[in-house]
Design a protein around this motif. Sequence first.
Motif, mmCIF file in Angstrom:
data_model
loop_
_atom_site.group_PDB
_atom_site.id
_atom_site.type_symbol
_atom_site.label_atom_id
_atom_site.label_comp_id
_atom_site.label_asym_id
_atom_site.label_seq_id
_atom_site.Cartn_x
_atom_site.Cartn_y
_atom_site.Cartn_z
ATOM 1 N N LYS A 68 10.169 9.588 10.329
ATOM 2 C CA LYS A 68 9.313 10.443 11.161
ATOM 3 C C LYS A 68 7.848 10.048 10.997
ATOM 4 C CE LYS A 68 12.606 14.203 10.367
ATOM 5 N NZ LYS A 68 12.816 15.537 9.750
ATOM 6 N N CYS A 69 7.591 8.746 10.898
ATOM 7 C CA CYS A 69 6.248 8.301 10.556
ATOM 8 C C CYS A 69 5.221 8.570 11.653
ATOM 9 C CB CYS A 69 6.237 6.825 10.175
ATOM 10 S SG CYS A 69 6.779 5.712 11.479
ATOM 11 N N GLU A 70 5.676 8.896 12.889
ATOM 12 C CA GLU A 70 4.725 9.237 13.949
ATOM 13 C C GLU A 70 4.284 10.705 13.858
ATOM 14 O OE1 GLU A 70 3.533 6.858 15.684
ATOM 15 O OE2 GLU A 70 4.997 5.391 14.945
ATOM 16 N N ASP A 71 4.933 11.464 13.020
ATOM 17 C CA ASP A 71 4.588 12.874 12.833
ATOM 18 C C ASP A 71 3.277 12.967 12.050
ATOM 19 O OD1 ASP A 71 4.378 15.539 11.936
ATOM 20 O OD2 ASP A 71 6.555 15.777 11.858
ATOM 21 N N PRO A 72 2.282 13.704 12.571
ATOM 22 C CA PRO A 72 1.004 13.839 11.858
ATOM 23 C C PRO A 72 1.157 14.367 10.441
ATOM 24 C CG PRO A 72 0.805 14.692 14.098
ATOM 25 C CD PRO A 72 2.258 14.390 13.881
ATOM 26 N N GLU A 73 2.181 15.193 10.208
ATOM 27 C CA GLU A 73 2.384 15.728 8.862
ATOM 28 C C GLU A 73 2.799 14.629 7.884
ATOM 29 O OE1 GLU A 73 4.965 19.083 8.714
ATOM 30 O OE2 GLU A 73 3.677 20.337 9.994
ATOM 31 N N VAL A 74 3.559 13.656 8.387
ATOM 32 C CA VAL A 74 3.960 12.533 7.540
ATOM 33 C C VAL A 74 2.748 11.664 7.218
ATOM 34 C CG1 VAL A 74 5.358 10.432 7.419
ATOM 35 C CG2 VAL A 74 6.338 12.536 8.356
ATOM 36 N N GLU A 76 -0.296 12.629 7.106
ATOM 37 C CA GLU A 76 -1.125 13.393 6.165
ATOM 38 C C GLU A 76 -0.549 13.311 4.746
ATOM 39 O OE1 GLU A 76 -2.969 17.918 5.620
ATOM 40 O OE2 GLU A 76 -1.396 17.540 7.109
#
Length: 360
Positions: A68-74, A76
């Motif tokens: 899920k590396c496109e997820d901003p939480e990842v 961060e």
Amino acid sequence: MASPISISNSNSLNILDFAVNKGHGVKGLAELGLKTLPSEYIQPPQERIDTSIKHAHLNSIPLIDMSKCEDPEVAEAICNAAQKWGFFQIVNHGVPMHVLKDVKDATHGFFGLPAEEKLKYSKERSVTNNARYGTSFTPEAKKALEWKDYLGLFFVSDEEAASLWPPICRNQALEYIKSSEMVVKKLLEILMNGLNVKEIDEIKESMLMGSKRINLNYYPKCPNPELTVGVGRHSDVSTLTILFQDDIGGLYVRNTETMKWIHVRPISGSLVINVGDALQIMSNGKYKSVEHRVSANGSHNRISIPIFVNPKASDVIGPLPEVLQSGDKPVYKHVLYSDYVKHFFRKAHDGKATIEFAKA
């Protein structure tokens, strides 16, 4: 195999000559059946590792799912880990499991070669500086040797690797390097975004990942492991290091807040990522390279395989302009990367002391 002997009755055995000059390494020492640790490997009490701490501290470095590396939480989480820990583990990273198994098997294959075959790649005999077999870390500078053998392979081109790297492991090492390129680029893209660097141009790409070196590390079973180390306290001189370790365990990381040593528990199929000094310098200290070390093991042989992603030797590194835009003063000066690396390798492992070389 020689019959078991004790150091107390083996005064005729010149440890340095046997392990270093004749190429047997610590693997050869272990196979002699030594009952006690040679004095050359006994570390000062303050450098020894209390392996019971792996049980005492259940918290460990962050574990991050790269699927899920496109997820901003990842993103961060990656930047936070680089700032707070300097280390994190990744899963679902895209490097095929068979590639990791193959390079692990190839590592065992190389260190299973006769000493005379491995010695062809020693400092004195190798036809290239880009394939180097050795033991400990700068043995000539060490007060106490480390219980580790290694093969260092500096990547220049497929053609050079095909002709100069050991045939028993070159294809597997190359495949591991190439299979990790995508996740390395993604991690650096995320970390640069965290520094307000929106585009990695050709110059920055060279500084971040202009060169690569892979090490095949072998830690043989050790008599008196509590008296020595596999690797002493140090931080890497890389931009990033990508480590594949087997399931034995033995990597310890110093938590910069508590200053306690944390055991990095092996997680099947994971890769361990750590910030190197070059990225600490380029981030002006926002991302931290931290001390880490490796214990010796009394019951198992262990391997680990790091890829060091580095600037080119000819690059001049210093705090990136984007990092200083807010008015922060540079903590580090600009240094020629090859000078920084030479400073690291001319001395024994000494924790974080190398970074002082670049202080402004």
